[in-house]
Design a protein around this motif. Structure first.
Motif, PDB file in Angstrom:
ATOM      1  N   PHE A  59       0.647  -1.267  -0.019  1.00  0.00           N
ATOM      2  CA  PHE A  59      -0.160   0.070  -0.099  1.00  0.00           C
ATOM      3  C   PHE A  59       0.731   1.093   0.113  1.00  0.00           C
ATOM      4  N   MET A  60       1.939   1.372   0.721  1.00  0.00           N
ATOM      5  CA  MET A  60       2.789   2.321   0.630  1.00  0.00           C
ATOM      6  C   MET A  60       3.626   2.487  -0.581  1.00  0.00           C
ATOM      7  N   ALA A  61       4.095   1.483  -1.193  1.00  0.00           N
ATOM      8  CA  ALA A  61       4.492   1.576  -2.677  1.00  0.00           C
ATOM      9  C   ALA A  61       3.415   2.192  -3.544  1.00  0.00           C
ATOM     10  N   VAL A  62       2.307   1.543  -3.740  1.00  0.00           N
ATOM     11  CA  VAL A  62       1.276   2.066  -4.659  1.00  0.00           C
ATOM     12  C   VAL A  62       0.877   3.643  -4.216  1.00  0.00           C
ATOM     13  N   GLY A  63       0.752   4.130  -3.007  1.00  0.00           N
ATOM     14  CA  GLY A  63       0.733   5.197  -2.810  1.00  0.00           C
ATOM     15  C   GLY A  63       1.751   6.298  -3.026  1.00  0.00           C
ATOM     16  N   GLY A  64       2.885   5.859  -2.916  1.00  0.00           N
ATOM     17  CA  GLY A  64       4.175   6.664  -3.325  1.00  0.00           C
ATOM     18  C   GLY A  64       4.058   6.985  -4.851  1.00  0.00           C
ATOM     19  N   TYR A  65       3.949   5.573  -5.521  1.00  0.00           N
ATOM     20  CA  TYR A  65       3.656   5.849  -6.963  1.00  0.00           C
ATOM     21  C   TYR A  65       2.597   6.739  -7.423  1.00  0.00           C
ATOM     22  N   VAL A  66       1.254   6.681  -6.900  1.00  0.00           N
ATOM     23  CA  VAL A  66       0.322   7.833  -7.290  1.00  0.00           C
ATOM     24  C   VAL A  66       0.745   9.088  -7.001  1.00  0.00           C
ATOM     25  N   PHE A  67       1.481   9.234  -5.812  1.00  0.00           N
ATOM     26  CA  PHE A  67       1.726  10.596  -5.476  1.00  0.00           C
ATOM     27  C   PHE A  67       2.837  11.235  -6.216  1.00  0.00           C
TER      28      PHE A  67
END
Length: 135
Positions: free
Chosen positions: A23-31
């Protein structure tokens, strides 16, 4: 089964930790995709590549007739496609007129996004927003 809930196993803990990292990786990519300059330049490059140009300009944004089509007048900007994408910003944007070069570190992300959105709008609807109407 009631015992599993009271004392989680190592496997369950690792599963929860890996889920957190995903979830942190997906959130970082979206950001990153939303707010980075490199992503904005990539979106502009993709939009410019798929646009059908009808007018010709030199590297300074002056319209000419003896070259291949490479530019479009978007009212706020004259966008010039080439090895280095450029735009001539008109003073009707509320900012001083300038020649913008779309290279990493040379122009603000907000300018990149503005030109990309105007180019998409013009490609989709065939019209421009009025110069100076909403700024």
């Amino acid at each position: 089964m009631h015992e599993d809930e009271e004392s989680p196993t190592v496997a369950r803990g690792l599963l929860r930790l890996s889920t957190l990292f995903v979830f942190m990786a997906v959130g970082g990519y979206v950001f990153w995709d939303t707010f980075s300059e490199a992503a904005a330049l990539d979106r502009l490059k993709a939009t410019a590549k798929n646009y059908r140009y009808t007018e010709s300009c030199d590297s300074e944004g002056n319209f000419i007739v003896s070259a291949s089509a490479n530019c479009v007048d978007l009212n706020h900007y004259v966008f010039i496609d080439g090895p280095v994408m450029k735009a001539v910003r008109r003073n009707c944007t509320g900012k001083p007129a300038a020649l913008l070069s779309f290279e990493k570190g040379k122009v603000a992300r907000t300018e990149i996004n503005s030109v990309q959105k105007m180019l998409q709008f013009h490609a989709r609807y065939g019209t421009n927003s009025p110069c100076g109407a909403n700024r």
